[in-house]
Design a protein around this motif. Structure first.
Motif, PDB file in Angstrom:
ATOM      1  N   UNK A  52      39.649  50.221  37.329  1.00 18.58           N
ATOM      2  CA  UNK A  52      39.356  49.563  38.605  1.00 18.58           C
ATOM      3  C   UNK A  52      38.725  48.190  38.367  1.00 18.58           C
ATOM      4  N   UNK A  53      37.858  48.096  37.371  1.00 12.82           N
ATOM      5  CA  UNK A  53      37.206  46.821  37.067  1.00 12.82           C
ATOM      6  C   UNK A  53      38.208  45.796  36.544  1.00 12.82           C
ATOM      7  N   UNK A  54      39.299  46.259  35.931  1.00  6.93           N
ATOM      8  CA  UNK A  54      40.302  45.350  35.385  1.00  6.93           C
ATOM      9  C   UNK A  54      41.218  44.795  36.469  1.00  6.93           C
ATOM     10  N   UNK A  55      41.250  45.421  37.631  1.00  9.67           N
ATOM     11  CA  UNK A  55      42.103  44.951  38.717  1.00  9.67           C
ATOM     12  C   UNK A  55      41.450  43.760  39.411  1.00  9.67           C
ATOM     13  N   UNK A  56      42.274  42.873  39.959  1.00 11.07           N
ATOM     14  CA  UNK A  56      41.698  41.743  40.693  1.00 11.07           C
ATOM     15  C   UNK A  56      40.899  42.240  41.901  1.00 11.07           C
ATOM     16  N   UNK A  57      39.792  41.587  42.163  1.00 10.24           N
ATOM     17  CA  UNK A  57      38.928  42.042  43.250  1.00 10.24           C
ATOM     18  C   UNK A  57      39.168  41.288  44.553  1.00 10.24           C
ATOM     19  N   UNK A  58      39.990  40.256  44.515  1.00  3.50           N
ATOM     20  CA  UNK A  58      40.281  39.516  45.742  1.00  3.50           C
ATOM     21  C   UNK A  58      41.773  39.594  46.039  1.00  3.50           C
TER      22      UNK A  58
END
Length: 72
Positions: free
Chosen positions: A47-53
């Motif tokens: 989840x942290x590796x996925x883009x957050x925006x």
């Protein structure tokens, strides 16, 4: 995530103690908990590796800006 890593490290210590003491039931329970913690850590890393925006684009008002209504 740091707290879960700390818990996982503590479980490693508890697992070794349980093995040393011959607490087979405790060994099985700790191994199950460690597997769940490892799975949760992996999910958190993914989840942290996925883009957050998310790019939503810019709205286009050109088609509606010049319209007049016939209700006047």
């Amino acid at each position: 995530m740091p707290r879960l890593q700390e818990i996982h490290a503590n479980l490693v210590d508890r697992l070794q103690e349980a093995r040393d003491q011959g607490w087979l039931g405790e060994v099985a329970a700790i191994e199950t908990t460690m597997a769940a913690a490892a799975q949760k850590l992996e999910a958190m890393r993914e989840r942290a590796a996925q883009p957050s925006t998310v790019h939503l684009g810019m709205p286009d008002f050109r088609t509606t800006a010049g319209r007049l209504t016939s209700d006047c």
